[in-house]
Design a protein around this motif. Structure first.
Motif, PDB file in Angstrom:
ATOM      1  N   ILE A 144      41.212  34.803  33.350  1.00 20.83           N
ATOM      2  CA  ILE A 144      40.406  34.503  32.166  1.00 20.83           C
ATOM      3  C   ILE A 144      41.122  33.479  31.282  1.00 20.83           C
ATOM      4  O   ILE A 144      40.487  32.622  30.648  1.00 20.83           O
ATOM      5  N   HIS A 145      42.454  33.543  31.265  1.00 16.45           N
ATOM      6  CA  HIS A 145      43.248  32.656  30.420  1.00 16.45           C
ATOM      7  C   HIS A 145      43.796  31.438  31.176  1.00 16.45           C
ATOM      8  O   HIS A 145      44.764  30.813  30.721  1.00 16.45           O
ATOM      9  N   THR A 146      43.202  31.074  32.289  1.00 18.83           N
ATOM     10  CA  THR A 146      43.733  29.966  33.085  1.00 18.83           C
ATOM     11  C   THR A 146      43.862  28.682  32.273  1.00 18.83           C
ATOM     12  O   THR A 146      44.907  28.014  32.311  1.00 18.83           O
ATOM     13  N   ASP A 147      42.840  28.310  31.541  1.00 17.65           N
ATOM     14  CA  ASP A 147      42.909  27.059  30.773  1.00 17.65           C
ATOM     15  C   ASP A 147      43.992  27.108  29.696  1.00 17.65           C
ATOM     16  O   ASP A 147      44.779  26.151  29.576  1.00 17.65           O
ATOM     17  N   PRO A 148      44.075  28.171  28.880  1.00 21.97           N
ATOM     18  CA  PRO A 148      45.190  28.242  27.928  1.00 21.97           C
ATOM     19  C   PRO A 148      46.563  28.216  28.595  1.00 21.97           C
ATOM     20  O   PRO A 148      47.503  27.612  28.068  1.00 21.97           O
TER      21      PRO A 148
ATOM     22  N   LEU B 156      25.252  43.432  42.195  1.00 25.58           N
ATOM     23  CA  LEU B 156      26.605  43.945  42.016  1.00 25.58           C
ATOM     24  C   LEU B 156      27.485  43.157  42.976  1.00 25.58           C
ATOM     25  O   LEU B 156      27.362  43.295  44.190  1.00 25.58           O
ATOM     26  N   THR B 157      28.349  42.301  42.443  1.00 24.21           N
ATOM     27  CA  THR B 157      29.134  41.429  43.304  1.00 24.21           C
ATOM     28  C   THR B 157      30.625  41.555  43.026  1.00 24.21           C
ATOM     29  O   THR B 157      31.045  41.959  41.934  1.00 24.21           O
ATOM     30  N   ASP B 158      31.411  41.195  44.036  1.00 21.06           N
ATOM     31  CA  ASP B 158      32.828  40.972  43.795  1.00 21.06           C
ATOM     32  C   ASP B 158      32.932  39.902  42.717  1.00 21.06           C
ATOM     33  O   ASP B 158      32.197  38.914  42.722  1.00 21.06           O
ATOM     34  N   ALA B 159      33.850  40.093  41.774  1.00 21.97           N
ATOM     35  CA  ALA B 159      33.979  39.145  40.673  1.00 21.97           C
ATOM     36  C   ALA B 159      34.347  37.742  41.145  1.00 21.97           C
ATOM     37  O   ALA B 159      34.110  36.762  40.428  1.00 21.97           O
ATOM     38  N   PHE B 160      34.908  37.630  42.352  1.00 21.36           N
ATOM     39  CA  PHE B 160      35.236  36.312  42.893  1.00 21.36           C
ATOM     40  C   PHE B 160      34.010  35.401  42.945  1.00 21.36           C
ATOM     41  O   PHE B 160      34.143  34.182  42.934  1.00 21.36           O
ATOM     42  N   PHE B 161      32.815  36.006  43.038  1.00 20.20           N
ATOM     43  CA  PHE B 161      31.597  35.223  43.253  1.00 20.20           C
ATOM     44  C   PHE B 161      30.961  34.828  41.928  1.00 20.20           C
ATOM     45  O   PHE B 161      30.054  35.491  41.423  1.00 20.20           O
ATOM     46  N   ALA B 162      31.423  33.707  41.386  1.00 18.30           N
ATOM     47  CA  ALA B 162      30.855  33.221  40.125  1.00 18.30           C
ATOM     48  C   ALA B 162      29.386  32.870  40.273  1.00 18.30           C
ATOM     49  O   ALA B 162      28.624  32.932  39.300  1.00 18.30           O
TER      50      ALA B 162
ATOM     51  N   MET C 285      46.368  27.008  46.178  1.00 22.54           N
ATOM     52  CA  MET C 285      45.472  28.077  46.628  1.00 22.54           C
ATOM     53  C   MET C 285      44.154  27.491  47.096  1.00 22.54           C
ATOM     54  O   MET C 285      43.518  26.725  46.364  1.00 22.54           O
ATOM     55  N   PRO C 286      43.699  27.832  48.321  1.00 26.14           N
ATOM     56  CA  PRO C 286      42.454  27.257  48.848  1.00 26.14           C
ATOM     57  C   PRO C 286      41.230  27.533  47.979  1.00 26.14           C
ATOM     58  O   PRO C 286      40.312  26.728  47.925  1.00 26.14           O
ATOM     59  N   ILE C 287      41.199  28.677  47.285  1.00 27.08           N
ATOM     60  CA  ILE C 287      40.020  28.999  46.473  1.00 27.08           C
ATOM     61  C   ILE C 287      40.350  28.972  44.975  1.00 27.08           C
ATOM     62  O   ILE C 287      39.714  29.655  44.179  1.00 27.08           O
ATOM     63  N   ALA C 288      41.351  28.159  44.610  1.00 28.49           N
ATOM     64  CA  ALA C 288      41.747  28.080  43.195  1.00 28.49           C
ATOM     65  C   ALA C 288      40.590  27.616  42.316  1.00 28.49           C
ATOM     66  O   ALA C 288      40.404  28.118  41.205  1.00 28.49           O
ATOM     67  N   HIS C 289      39.792  26.657  42.812  1.00 26.40           N
ATOM     68  CA  HIS C 289      38.664  26.155  42.016  1.00 26.40           C
ATOM     69  C   HIS C 289      37.661  27.275  41.766  1.00 26.40           C
ATOM     70  O   HIS C 289      37.151  27.431  40.644  1.00 26.40           O
ATOM     71  N   GLU C 290      37.372  28.074  42.812  1.00 22.35           N
ATOM     72  CA  GLU C 290      36.409  29.166  42.672  1.00 22.35           C
ATOM     73  C   GLU C 290      36.911  30.228  41.682  1.00 22.35           C
ATOM     74  O   GLU C 290      36.134  30.779  40.893  1.00 22.35           O
ATOM     75  N   LEU C 291      38.220  30.498  41.711  1.00 22.96           N
ATOM     76  CA  LEU C 291      38.772  31.493  40.796  1.00 22.96           C
ATOM     77  C   LEU C 291      38.772  30.987  39.354  1.00 22.96           C
ATOM     78  O   LEU C 291      38.549  31.759  38.413  1.00 22.96           O
TER      79      LEU C 291
END
Length: 448
Positions: free
Chosen positions: A146-150, A112-118, A192-198
């Motif tokens: 979820i819609h970042t790419d679109p 069970l993880t924070d969703a940040f942790f892909a 954002m420093p963690i934009a890639h992770e998000l």
């Protein structure tokens, strides 16, 4: 606790309200599964903050490395601890999980993880166990990720500064959301420093056995319906604050007895969360507005920021105001005398205001604040955004006047009362959140 029958590893993002929100979910699950060990993995600083004075029979905190060098001194750069922690994952969690398994004598059977942790999906797959991801924010912000790419492909080629008011009407439920409302990093990863992770999170969440939200379906039904087409299971189980008894926390400053002395819905409660304080100029403007308006107020403000208030402000307003370093927010918002919440519009604060029907004045700062503020002001119509997005004396006074006395204020109060009623219904018997929680229990029960 009784003999441990199974074991769930809980991996937290140890910043802002993430750990406390996830702990609320774990508390409910732990009550449903009293023989399951929930190993709560977070940094020592985070664990100390949320477990201080609290004990749970089958929830055990374990400290993982924060990635900071020994003797690190925080010099004010809020990104340094975040970047150090992100470099330490997932190795620090693997070590913490090994320690928890060794002590419990039972292998972990669910993550069970924070969703940040892909990376949670990869770890769970390697272990052959389910991955349940918990999204701390609201449905709208999850949809944006979820819609970042679109979003990037649709608006990435335009001058976003010149087209900041363009709406995201190509995403279900987001027709009133503007480009300028999006969290940093969605359009430009450099923000954002963690934009890639998000971004990676948005791509990996469809692999999760379930994505759990501290929300309820009726508040964003169009968005939730769209998310259900993109994720295996979307389980809105909140508001969690309406399903749990609050941990006993001291009211050392006497906020609640002070509130007892005031008329119903007359007090403005001011709090901007745990990790930020408005710029000095805005603190001064807010204090001047509070003083000029004559509204009773309870202000949760860190001690180190008190010297930013106008000289003599606290003394001049002492008969109708109170400045404290910390306030028991849930109890404060639940108090009948509180009529306004002046907030940064973080999701937890917004949902808590809805849970107790307190209209909001929003001054958003970063992350999901702008999205939540737009929903509060333009979609649900349960509060207002301060003029031009910053705190000024005149703009704040207008907002206070609107909420306390104008016809529009009465309309906002009725709207948030109706939202509260729907939230209470959702967590009640046969409500949508109650049924979703039962589904979550079934998922955990099948692996434990």
């Amino acid at each position: 606790m009784a003999t441990i029958s199974s074991h769930i590893a809980v991996m937290t993002f140890p910043f802002a309200s993430h750990p406390s929100a996830l702990l609320n979910l774990v508390r409910r699950l732990a009550a449903s599964f009293p023989t399951v060990r929930f190993s709560f993995l977070s940094t020592a600083k985070s664990n100390q903050a949320i477990f201080s004075g609290q004990h749970y029979d089958n929830i055990k905190p374990y400290d993982v490395s924060d990635g900071l060098p020994e003797g690190y001194f925080f010099a004010g750069n809020v990104h340094e601890p975040l970047e150090a922690f992100m470099k330490a994952i997932p190795g620090n969690f693997k070590e913490g999980m090994q320690e928890a398994e060794a002590e419990a004598g039972v292998k972990v059977r669910c993550l069970l993880t924070d969703a940040f942790f892909a990376f949670g999906g990869e770890m769970a797959e390697a272990m052959g166990v389910p991955w349940i991801a918990f999204w701390v924010g609201g449905p709208c912000s999850l949809s944006a990720h979820i819609h970042t790419d679109p979003i990037r492909s649709t608006v990435g080629d335009i001058d976003t500064a010149q087209n900041a008011e363009q709406t995201l009407n190509f995403i279900p439920g987001m027709s009133k959301i503007q480009i300028r409302d999006l969290p940093e990093g969605i359009i430009d990863p450099r923000e954002m420093p963690i934009a890639h992770e998000l971004h990676d999170m948005g791509l990996k969440l469809p692999q999760a056995t379930a994505v759990v939200l501290n929300s309820y379906e009726e508040i964003d039904l169009t968005i939730i319906t769209d998310l259900k087409t993109k994720l295996k299971k979307v389980l809105s189980v909140g508001p969690l604050t309406l399903t749990l008894s609050s941990p006993s926390k001291s009211d050392e400053s006497g906020c609640l007895p002070w509130l007892d002395k005031h008329k119903a819905a007359s007090v403005a409660y001011i709090s901007f969360g745990t990790i930020l304080v408005p710029p000095r100029s805005e603190l001064v403007a807010l204090a001047e507005a509070i003083e000029a308006s004559g509204v009773p107020y309870l202000w949760s403000l860190p001690d180190h920021s008190r010297n930013h208030l106008p000289q003599g402000f606290v003394e001049r307003t002492s008969t109708r105001g109170m400045v404290v370093s910390w306030a028991p927010q849930l109890q404060v918002l639940a108090h009948s005398s509180v009529g306004i919440h002046i907030t940064h519009s973080g999701w937890n604060s917004v949902l808590e205001s809805i849970s107790y029907a307190v209209p909001m004045i929003c001054r958003p700062f970063f992350a999901d604040n702008m999205l939540n503020c737009r929903m509060v002001g333009d979609v649900w119509e349960i509060g207002v955004r301060v003029e031009d997005g910053i705190l000024t004396k005149s703009g704040t006074m207008k907002a206070i006047q609107l909420l306390l006395s104008d016809d529009k204020g009465k309309e906002l109060k009725e709207n948030i009362r109706l939202l509260k009623d729907s939230a209470v219904k959702a967590v009640g018997s046969n409500g949508s959140s109650a049924k979703n929680f039962e589904t979550l229990e079934d998922i955990i029960g099948s692996c434990c």
